[in-house]
Design a protein around this motif. Sequence first.
Motif, PDB file in Angstrom:
ATOM      1  N   LEU A   1      -8.245  20.124 -19.333  1.00  0.00           N
ATOM      2  CA  LEU A   1      -8.760  20.151 -18.841  1.00  0.00           C
ATOM      3  C   LEU A   1      -9.704  18.656 -18.343  1.00  0.00           C
ATOM      4  O   LEU A   1     -10.222  17.936 -19.419  1.00  0.00           O
ATOM      5  N   GLY A   2     -10.801  19.025 -17.397  1.00  0.00           N
ATOM      6  CA  GLY A   2     -11.796  17.490 -17.224  1.00  0.00           C
ATOM      7  C   GLY A   2     -10.841  17.084 -15.765  1.00  0.00           C
ATOM      8  O   GLY A   2     -11.853  16.012 -15.221  1.00  0.00           O
ATOM      9  N   ILE A   3      -9.770  17.069 -16.486  1.00  0.00           N
ATOM     10  CA  ILE A   3      -8.920  16.416 -14.462  1.00  0.00           C
ATOM     11  C   ILE A   3      -8.082  17.183 -13.809  1.00  0.00           C
ATOM     12  O   ILE A   3      -8.293  17.918 -13.909  1.00  0.00           O
ATOM     13  N   SER A   4      -8.687  16.299 -11.867  1.00  0.00           N
ATOM     14  CA  SER A   4      -8.430  16.695 -11.574  1.00  0.00           C
ATOM     15  C   SER A   4      -7.091  16.274 -10.159  1.00  0.00           C
ATOM     16  O   SER A   4      -7.534  14.632 -10.557  1.00  0.00           O
ATOM     17  N   PHE A   5      -6.607  16.373  -9.527  1.00  0.00           N
ATOM     18  CA  PHE A   5      -5.199  15.629  -8.686  1.00  0.00           C
ATOM     19  C   PHE A   5      -5.734  16.347  -7.487  1.00  0.00           C
ATOM     20  O   PHE A   5      -5.709  17.736  -6.885  1.00  0.00           O
ATOM     21  N   GLU A   6      -5.518  15.978  -6.074  1.00  0.00           N
ATOM     22  CA  GLU A   6      -5.792  15.806  -5.121  1.00  0.00           C
ATOM     23  C   GLU A   6      -4.104  15.313  -4.363  1.00  0.00           C
ATOM     24  O   GLU A   6      -4.105  14.778  -4.604  1.00  0.00           O
ATOM     25  N   GLN A   7      -3.163  16.293  -3.880  1.00  0.00           N
ATOM     26  CA  GLN A   7      -2.413  16.308  -3.057  1.00  0.00           C
ATOM     27  C   GLN A   7      -1.991  15.056  -1.507  1.00  0.00           C
ATOM     28  O   GLN A   7      -3.658  15.619  -1.108  1.00  0.00           O
ATOM     29  N   LYS A   8      -1.738  14.332  -1.902  1.00  0.00           N
ATOM     30  CA  LYS A   8      -1.765  13.463  -0.003  1.00  0.00           C
ATOM     31  C   LYS A   8      -0.788  12.955  -0.048  1.00  0.00           C
ATOM     32  O   LYS A   8       0.730  13.221  -0.471  1.00  0.00           O
ATOM     33  N   ASP A   9      -0.595  13.135   1.062  1.00  0.00           N
ATOM     34  CA  ASP A   9       1.000  12.951   1.685  1.00  0.00           C
ATOM     35  C   ASP A   9       1.260  11.668   2.297  1.00  0.00           C
ATOM     36  O   ASP A   9       0.123  10.096   2.639  1.00  0.00           O
ATOM     37  N   LYS A  10       2.884  10.927   1.150  1.00  0.00           N
ATOM     38  CA  LYS A  10       2.213   9.493   1.522  1.00  0.00           C
ATOM     39  C   LYS A  10       4.257   9.429   2.446  1.00  0.00           C
ATOM     40  O   LYS A  10       4.597  10.555   2.448  1.00  0.00           O
ATOM     41  N   ARG A  11       4.171   8.406   3.029  1.00  0.00           N
ATOM     42  CA  ARG A  11       5.268   8.332   3.785  1.00  0.00           C
ATOM     43  C   ARG A  11       6.292   7.384   2.756  1.00  0.00           C
ATOM     44  O   ARG A  11       5.928   6.561   2.210  1.00  0.00           O
ATOM     45  N   PHE A  12       7.635   7.884   2.635  1.00  0.00           N
ATOM     46  CA  PHE A  12       8.681   7.272   1.749  1.00  0.00           C
ATOM     47  C   PHE A  12       9.844   6.952   2.593  1.00  0.00           C
ATOM     48  O   PHE A  12      10.549   7.446   3.211  1.00  0.00           O
ATOM     49  N   TYR A  13      10.855   5.725   2.270  1.00  0.00           N
ATOM     50  CA  TYR A  13      11.659   4.963   2.758  1.00  0.00           C
ATOM     51  C   TYR A  13      12.813   5.677   1.732  1.00  0.00           C
ATOM     52  O   TYR A  13      12.930   3.996   0.856  1.00  0.00           O
ATOM     53  N   PRO A  14      13.865   5.637   1.896  1.00  0.00           N
ATOM     54  CA  PRO A  14      14.968   5.924   0.998  1.00  0.00           C
ATOM     55  C   PRO A  14      15.546   4.623   0.701  1.00  0.00           C
ATOM     56  O   PRO A  14      16.374   4.108   0.383  1.00  0.00           O
ATOM     57  N   GLU A  15      15.847   3.721   2.073  1.00  0.00           N
ATOM     58  CA  GLU A  15      16.600   2.696   2.501  1.00  0.00           C
ATOM     59  C   GLU A  15      15.649   1.639   2.708  1.00  0.00           C
ATOM     60  O   GLU A  15      15.946   0.454   3.296  1.00  0.00           O
ATOM     61  N   ALA A  16      15.102   1.850   1.362  1.00  0.00           N
ATOM     62  CA  ALA A  16      13.611   0.808   0.829  1.00  0.00           C
ATOM     63  C   ALA A  16      13.648  -0.235   2.160  1.00  0.00           C
ATOM     64  O   ALA A  16      12.952   0.416   3.402  1.00  0.00           O
ATOM     65  N   ASP A  17      13.362  -1.491   2.981  1.00  0.00           N
ATOM     66  CA  ASP A  17      13.855  -2.119   4.299  1.00  0.00           C
ATOM     67  C   ASP A  17      13.940  -1.976   4.974  1.00  0.00           C
ATOM     68  O   ASP A  17      13.813  -2.392   6.577  1.00  0.00           O
ATOM     69  N   LEU A  18      15.069  -1.089   5.138  1.00  0.00           N
ATOM     70  CA  LEU A  18      16.350  -1.166   5.926  1.00  0.00           C
ATOM     71  C   LEU A  18      15.198  -0.512   7.099  1.00  0.00           C
ATOM     72  O   LEU A  18      15.532   0.606   7.387  1.00  0.00           O
ATOM     73  N   THR A  19      15.626  -0.924   8.851  1.00  0.00           N
ATOM     74  CA  THR A  19      14.874  -0.836   9.290  1.00  0.00           C
ATOM     75  C   THR A  19      13.468  -0.702   9.728  1.00  0.00           C
ATOM     76  O   THR A  19      12.971  -0.389  10.495  1.00  0.00           O
ATOM     77  N   LYS A  20      12.945  -1.331   8.682  1.00  0.00           N
ATOM     78  CA  LYS A  20      11.256  -1.725   8.824  1.00  0.00           C
ATOM     79  C   LYS A  20      11.228  -2.016   9.832  1.00  0.00           C
ATOM     80  O   LYS A  20       9.663  -1.544  10.011  1.00  0.00           O
ATOM     81  N   ASP A  21      11.452  -2.573  10.636  1.00  0.00           N
ATOM     82  CA  ASP A  21      10.851  -3.153  11.749  1.00  0.00           C
ATOM     83  C   ASP A  21      11.297  -2.403  12.997  1.00  0.00           C
ATOM     84  O   ASP A  21       9.574  -3.041  14.180  1.00  0.00           O
ATOM     85  N   ILE A  22      11.718  -1.575  13.046  1.00  0.00           N
ATOM     86  CA  ILE A  22      11.841  -0.202  13.675  1.00  0.00           C
ATOM     87  C   ILE A  22      11.379   0.485  13.809  1.00  0.00           C
ATOM     88  O   ILE A  22      10.043   1.177  14.381  1.00  0.00           O
ATOM     89  N   LEU A  23      11.202   0.833  12.179  1.00  0.00           N
ATOM     90  CA  LEU A  23       9.850   2.260  11.757  1.00  0.00           C
ATOM     91  C   LEU A  23       8.542   1.625  12.418  1.00  0.00           C
ATOM     92  O   LEU A  23       7.527   2.630  12.443  1.00  0.00           O
ATOM     93  N   GLY A  24       7.705   0.509  12.055  1.00  0.00           N
ATOM     94  CA  GLY A  24       6.023   0.789  11.590  1.00  0.00           C
ATOM     95  C   GLY A  24       5.655   0.785  10.490  1.00  0.00           C
ATOM     96  O   GLY A  24       6.715   1.168   9.407  1.00  0.00           O
ATOM     97  N   PHE A  25       4.948   1.343  10.667  1.00  0.00           N
ATOM     98  CA  PHE A  25       4.452   1.411   9.245  1.00  0.00           C
ATOM     99  C   PHE A  25       3.189   2.446   9.544  1.00  0.00           C
ATOM    100  O   PHE A  25       2.668   2.646  10.488  1.00  0.00           O
ATOM    101  N   MET A  26       2.354   3.083   8.204  1.00  0.00           N
ATOM    102  CA  MET A  26       1.364   4.109   7.989  1.00  0.00           C
ATOM    103  C   MET A  26       0.428   2.962   8.033  1.00  0.00           C
ATOM    104  O   MET A  26       0.045   2.395   7.243  1.00  0.00           O
ATOM    105  N   GLY A  27      -0.870   3.627   8.718  1.00  0.00           N
ATOM    106  CA  GLY A  27      -2.900   3.052   8.400  1.00  0.00           C
ATOM    107  C   GLY A  27      -3.874   3.790   8.825  1.00  0.00           C
ATOM    108  O   GLY A  27      -2.950   4.642   8.934  1.00  0.00           O
TER     109      GLY A  27
END
Lengths: 547, 84
Positions: A135-161
Amino acid sequence: MENQRLKILSSAFLFSFIIVLVRFFYWQIIKGPELKEKSLMQTYKLEKILPERGIIYSSDGFPLVLNQNIYILSIYKPNLKEDLGNLINKIDSVHKDFIKNNSNLISNFQSNPNQKWITFTTEFTSEEKDNLNILGISFEQKDKRFYPEADLTKDILGFMGKDDRGSVTGYGGLEAYYNKQLKGRTGFYWASKDATGKTILTKKGWQSEAVDGRDIYTTINRSVQYLAEKLLKEGIQKYSADSGSISIMEPSTGAIIAMTNFQASPSATFNHNSAILDLFEPGSIFKPIIVSMALDTKTINTSFICDQCYKPRVIGEYTISNWNNELNPNSTLQDIIKNSDNIGMSFVIDHLGLKNFLDYYNKLGLSQKTGIDLQGEARSAAKTYWPDIDLATASFGQGIAITQIQMLQAFNVLANNGYLIRPHLVNYFSEGDKIFKPKTKEETKIFDTTTIDDIKSILNYAAENGAVAKLIPKDLNVCTKSGTAQIALDGKYTDSATIASYIGFSPCNNPKFTMIVTINNPRTSPWGSSTAAPIWFNLASGINHLL
Amino acid sequence: MTKRFLIPTIVLFLFIQILFSFYYSSDIITQNSLLNDYQSKIESLKVKNSDLRKNLSETTSLSYLESHLKIENYFPIIKTLNLE
């Protein structure tokens, strides 16, 4: 007397009744619409139904990026039933380093009695959230992108902002180029809720379904991409280079199988896709293109002999010599390519002529963007003034500036039986059960079949008899060319810094892939045959088993 | 005779109406509760599904396999790919 009292009483009741009726009339008829609207505002709630952003998959159906649920924690002091310090410790026991990462915020929140509410930026998983049902704490759900292969293809995928309106959007790569398809459409739900906030089933409501974003199935081969990134990184470290890029394409479809960049500097810009963003002078890897142009226009043929290759060539105040200062008199076309003879090439382009050269240059897409489906592709500046020396140096890939992807697209024409095909990264989109194919441009015929047969023969001969012959794996048949271009600095070419390249396709007939490797400023050796070539052959050997 | 039964009939009718409205409103409340429970369950299952998907992709990723594969198993792979 009694009758009079009764009359007064009856009148009073009647009068009161009339007053009540008038008030009823006022509230229900005159004020009715206004009160109804207020009631609707209180009981009906408009809620957004957020769509899920589309997932991006590799060619084998593995998610390169998907959505992850994260939760943001808030604490409201007045609702707390336990000591704030104990609560913070509990949170820290569930989420490691929570106190360490938020020490200032926690300290201020604890010491400031006027601050009742706080929201932390720490991201909690759903499991952690379930363990903090307090009681007294609450959570707000947000979506975030997750990269299972870490940095693999990072140049091709881009990113979110976030954009200037605070909306989440994609930047760079596929996330930006296909942002509209990926983001989907927000839905709305307008329904009556009870005092506890639950929907009242029988009341009328209105709903517009959310449409989740389309999933993208790319042409990226995950295993090849992984190998390319690994070998590029190792190569740059081995040759003490500044940076490098590798792009690999399927010759007949234009599908990009892998694309990677690596910069040695720790302060390197994340997600900088040099293959499409940076211009470079291609150097000797451009020579086969010039030879193909000349053969196709029949300004030379396969019997061409450079009878003036016995000495350096002088054009105006400039002297053209070979990379090793050696001379190769009476060189054939095969020799010119094998020896990477600049003098011989300057005579080849003389025969071709400026008009033909520019005509093919444009047809090969070298004066415009390839149109690859990634955000931010660069385009070289148009050159309008062509003195003789510039035409001569263009024959060995100097004095012109193109991107790696433009070079790959042009060279791929030799692999694709003379047809130009545009490079692309997306195979198809999916939305539920529906499949959508992206629009593609048709192939364009550039070179004749005879030209292609001739240039393949020349390239194969040059590879198997040239400086890289010992590097070719036994089971590999290749049509390739090395290149070493000087880097221009302050209007002059530097003596030591080079862009070392290797380009080619394998096997020569019905090739599986066309690949280019560029290494910027290798310090162990400036030559493409010593730096980019070993990486090319190592990777080609791996690709041969994977494709 | 009619007058004798009129008031009891009205009272009975009112009683039945009140009983029915109690039943109907409690049924609505039950349905509403169920709907909200199912909606919460769906959301919870979606979250679990998303988490499982994330975990599956993480454990089947090439980077995970490379970091968890014993070094001895690399050599046959390296030989096959002729990377020596």
